[in-house]
Scaffold this motif. Structure first.
Motif, PDB file in Angstrom:
ATOM      1  N   GLN A 176       3.192  -6.815  -4.128  1.00 28.92           N
ATOM      2  CA  GLN A 176       3.248  -8.151  -3.529  1.00 28.92           C
ATOM      3  C   GLN A 176       3.227  -9.238  -4.607  1.00 28.92           C
ATOM      4  O   GLN A 176       3.907 -10.256  -4.490  1.00 28.92           O
ATOM      5  CB  GLN A 176       2.072  -8.361  -2.558  1.00 28.92           C
ATOM      6  CG  GLN A 176       2.159  -7.522  -1.287  1.00 28.92           C
ATOM      7  CD  GLN A 176       1.388  -6.223  -1.376  1.00 28.92           C
ATOM      8  OE1 GLN A 176       1.554  -5.466  -2.329  1.00 28.92           O
ATOM      9  NE2 GLN A 176       0.553  -5.949  -0.394  1.00 28.92           N
ATOM     10  N   ASP A 233       5.962 -12.472  -5.322  1.00 26.83           N
ATOM     11  CA  ASP A 233       5.335 -13.667  -4.745  1.00 26.83           C
ATOM     12  C   ASP A 233       6.116 -14.954  -4.986  1.00 26.83           C
ATOM     13  O   ASP A 233       5.749 -16.010  -4.468  1.00 26.83           O
ATOM     14  CB  ASP A 233       3.890 -13.824  -5.229  1.00 26.83           C
ATOM     15  CG  ASP A 233       3.799 -14.248  -6.697  1.00 26.83           C
ATOM     16  OD1 ASP A 233       4.834 -14.292  -7.387  1.00 26.83           O
ATOM     17  OD2 ASP A 233       2.664 -14.532  -7.139  1.00 26.83           O
ATOM     18  N   GLU A 272      11.123 -15.072  -1.109  1.00 30.85           N
ATOM     19  CA  GLU A 272      10.918 -14.655   0.282  1.00 30.85           C
ATOM     20  C   GLU A 272      11.183 -13.163   0.401  1.00 30.85           C
ATOM     21  O   GLU A 272      12.095 -12.639  -0.242  1.00 30.85           O
ATOM     22  CB  GLU A 272      11.865 -15.420   1.211  1.00 30.85           C
ATOM     23  CG  GLU A 272      11.372 -16.775   1.659  1.00 30.85           C
ATOM     24  CD  GLU A 272      12.224 -17.314   2.800  1.00 30.85           C
ATOM     25  OE1 GLU A 272      11.899 -17.050   3.971  1.00 30.85           O
ATOM     26  OE2 GLU A 272      13.236 -17.970   2.492  1.00 30.85           O
ATOM     27  N   TYR A 311       5.511  -7.814   8.073  1.00 29.29           N
ATOM     28  CA  TYR A 311       5.153  -9.191   7.737  1.00 29.29           C
ATOM     29  C   TYR A 311       6.346  -9.875   7.072  1.00 29.29           C
ATOM     30  O   TYR A 311       7.153  -9.224   6.394  1.00 29.29           O
ATOM     31  CB  TYR A 311       3.994  -9.236   6.743  1.00 29.29           C
ATOM     32  CG  TYR A 311       2.747  -8.517   7.160  1.00 29.29           C
ATOM     33  CD1 TYR A 311       1.750  -9.165   7.887  1.00 29.29           C
ATOM     34  CD2 TYR A 311       2.539  -7.175   6.815  1.00 29.29           C
ATOM     35  CE1 TYR A 311       0.588  -8.504   8.259  1.00 29.29           C
ATOM     36  CE2 TYR A 311       1.385  -6.505   7.182  1.00 29.29           C
ATOM     37  CZ  TYR A 311       0.411  -7.176   7.904  1.00 29.29           C
ATOM     38  OH  TYR A 311      -0.732  -6.516   8.269  1.00 29.29           O
ATOM     39  N   LYS A 312       6.418 -11.182   7.257  1.00 29.09           N
ATOM     40  CA  LYS A 312       7.399 -11.980   6.514  1.00 29.09           C
ATOM     41  C   LYS A 312       6.625 -12.920   5.600  1.00 29.09           C
ATOM     42  O   LYS A 312       5.635 -13.537   6.017  1.00 29.09           O
ATOM     43  CB  LYS A 312       8.298 -12.774   7.466  1.00 29.09           C
ATOM     44  CG  LYS A 312       9.470 -13.440   6.739  1.00 29.09           C
ATOM     45  CD  LYS A 312      10.464 -14.059   7.714  1.00 29.09           C
ATOM     46  CE  LYS A 312      11.660 -14.612   6.947  1.00 29.09           C
ATOM     47  NZ  LYS A 312      12.649 -15.245   7.858  1.00 29.09           N
ATOM     48  N   TYR A 313       7.074 -13.021   4.364  1.00 25.84           N
ATOM     49  CA  TYR A 313       6.391 -13.854   3.374  1.00 25.84           C
ATOM     50  C   TYR A 313       6.973 -15.254   3.372  1.00 25.84           C
ATOM     51  O   TYR A 313       8.181 -15.443   3.210  1.00 25.84           O
ATOM     52  CB  TYR A 313       6.538 -13.227   1.991  1.00 25.84           C
ATOM     53  CG  TYR A 313       5.835 -13.979   0.882  1.00 25.84           C
ATOM     54  CD1 TYR A 313       4.441 -14.052   0.843  1.00 25.84           C
ATOM     55  CD2 TYR A 313       6.557 -14.595  -0.137  1.00 25.84           C
ATOM     56  CE1 TYR A 313       3.786 -14.718  -0.175  1.00 25.84           C
ATOM     57  CE2 TYR A 313       5.909 -15.269  -1.161  1.00 25.84           C
ATOM     58  CZ  TYR A 313       4.524 -15.325  -1.173  1.00 25.84           C
ATOM     59  OH  TYR A 313       3.876 -15.994  -2.190  1.00 25.84           O
ATOM     60  N   GLU A 335       2.033 -17.180   1.952  1.00 26.20           N
ATOM     61  CA  GLU A 335       1.236 -16.317   2.821  1.00 26.20           C
ATOM     62  C   GLU A 335       2.141 -15.482   3.712  1.00 26.20           C
ATOM     63  O   GLU A 335       3.315 -15.800   3.924  1.00 26.20           O
ATOM     64  CB  GLU A 335       0.257 -17.137   3.659  1.00 26.20           C
ATOM     65  CG  GLU A 335       0.908 -18.109   4.619  1.00 26.20           C
ATOM     66  CD  GLU A 335      -0.114 -18.960   5.367  1.00 26.20           C
ATOM     67  OE1 GLU A 335      -1.187 -19.237   4.799  1.00 26.20           O
ATOM     68  OE2 GLU A 335       0.188 -19.344   6.519  1.00 26.20           O
ATOM     69  N   TYR A 336       1.544 -14.408   4.266  1.00 26.26           N
ATOM     70  CA  TYR A 336       2.270 -13.493   5.140  1.00 26.26           C
ATOM     71  C   TYR A 336       1.968 -13.798   6.598  1.00 26.26           C
ATOM     72  O   TYR A 336       0.834 -14.123   6.955  1.00 26.26           O
ATOM     73  CB  TYR A 336       1.874 -12.043   4.855  1.00 26.26           C
ATOM     74  CG  TYR A 336       2.417 -11.494   3.560  1.00 26.26           C
ATOM     75  CD1 TYR A 336       3.708 -10.991   3.489  1.00 26.26           C
ATOM     76  CD2 TYR A 336       1.632 -11.463   2.406  1.00 26.26           C
ATOM     77  CE1 TYR A 336       4.216 -10.477   2.304  1.00 26.26           C
ATOM     78  CE2 TYR A 336       2.129 -10.946   1.220  1.00 26.26           C
ATOM     79  CZ  TYR A 336       3.417 -10.452   1.172  1.00 26.26           C
ATOM     80  OH  TYR A 336       3.919  -9.955   0.005  1.00 26.26           O
ATOM     81  N   GLN A 376       2.585 -11.886  10.409  1.00 25.50           N
ATOM     82  CA  GLN A 376       3.038 -10.676  11.090  1.00 25.50           C
ATOM     83  C   GLN A 376       4.147 -11.026  12.071  1.00 25.50           C
ATOM     84  O   GLN A 376       4.091 -12.047  12.754  1.00 25.50           O
ATOM     85  CB  GLN A 376       1.868 -10.039  11.833  1.00 25.50           C
ATOM     86  CG  GLN A 376       2.184  -8.648  12.377  1.00 25.50           C
ATOM     87  CD  GLN A 376       0.938  -7.962  12.920  1.00 25.50           C
ATOM     88  OE1 GLN A 376      -0.181  -8.202  12.454  1.00 25.50           O
ATOM     89  NE2 GLN A 376       1.121  -7.092  13.905  1.00 25.50           N
TER      90      GLN A 376
END
Length: 274
Positions: free
Chosen positions: A114, A118, A121, A141-143, A149-150, A152
């Motif tokens: 992760q 970071d 996307e 999850y989508k960043y 932040e993630y 869900q």
């Protein structure tokens, strides 16, 4: 062997990471980050070895500890192992940070992957086990790059236009979910064999891909089974096992899956092909 970096970038070659990428990774407090089954068992059991029967594979040792001390103990202990110490990213992750492959399979349970992504996307898929509400053994999850932040999302929201990070054994972040004990693996593998370990979009995307297995221990039954389920439909690929002689099980897995083994350590490979 040509164009490895290009193939990683376009998604035709998929990195598949195991604990071995943490070999020689020492935390700031001087302790070794677990890099194989034995070191993981010692970390779970406060540095103490367990009986030979339990030392065979860390999932078996974790199951024994879970039966004695409870499920929450194993979850918190696993999280503690990977979250309580500061350590530099292992060379494998530093290398991948320069490439940003379109799809990565990472069976490690920390958040190094992760950190690598970071600044872009992406989607993150983490494994989950022993739930009764659904057959699916994953969370998507989508960043959000702006918020860092993630969030869900439902599986219908997964698309193939962003990088996909798949952590089938779970992760410390964004939520603590780990496939670590025998009961976890049995549940996850059972549903994986039924087709519930990956979202439908990823099942289609993985077809005819080659894999680059880095730090994966194929001498252990559990991770051969995990790798087999995740890479169904593979076209072949590369393993990095720097040893004089492969075990019968390793050799069979490599031949059955049309892989080529390079007798190089992970770090030697990176030095040669970066």
């Amino acid at each position: 062997m040509e164009n490895i970096v290009e193939k990683l970038k376009d998604g035709s070659l998929v990195p598949f990471l195991g604990m071995g990428v943490f070999e020689n990774t020492v935390a700031k407090d001087g302790s070794q980050i677990p890099y194989d089954s034995d070191s993981m068992i010692l970390a779970l059991n406060n540095g103490r070895a367990m009986s030979p029967r339990l030392m065979y594979e860390y999932s078996r040792a974790a199951m024994s500890l879970e039966q004695r001390k409870g499920r929450e103990f194993i979850v918190q202990m696993t999280n503690h192992i990977f979250s309580s110490k500061e350590y530099d990213l292992p060379p494998t992750y530093k290398w991948l940070s320069q490439i940003k492959p379109k799809y990565v399979v990472d069976t490690n349970m920390d958040d190094s992957l992760q950190k690598v992504y970071d600044d872009v996307e992406h989607f993150l898929i983490t494994g989950i086990s022993r739930i009764t509400a659904d057959y699916d053994r994953f969370i998507i999850y989508k960043y959000d790059l702006e918020k860092k932040e993630y969030a869900q999302i439902e599986k219908e929201g997964l698309t193939l236009d962003l990088p996909i990070l798949f952590k089938p054994m779970g992760s410390t972040k964004p939520q603590m979910n780990f496939i670590v004990s025998d009961a976890d693996f049995v549940d996850w593998l059972t549903e994986a064999m039924g087709g519930y370990a990956l979202p439908p979009q990823l099942k289609e995307f993985r077809a005819d891909k080659e894999y680059l297995f880095m730090g994966v221990d194929f001498s252990r039954d559990t991770f051969r089974m995990v790798a087999n389920e995740i890479t169904i439909g593979l076209k072949g690929g590369i393993t990095l096992l720097n040893k004089e002689e492969l075990t019968k099980k390793e050799d069979k897995f490599i031949k059955t899956h049309n892989l080529e083994n390079l007798k190089l350590s992970v770090n030697e490979f990176i030095e040669n092909y970066a």
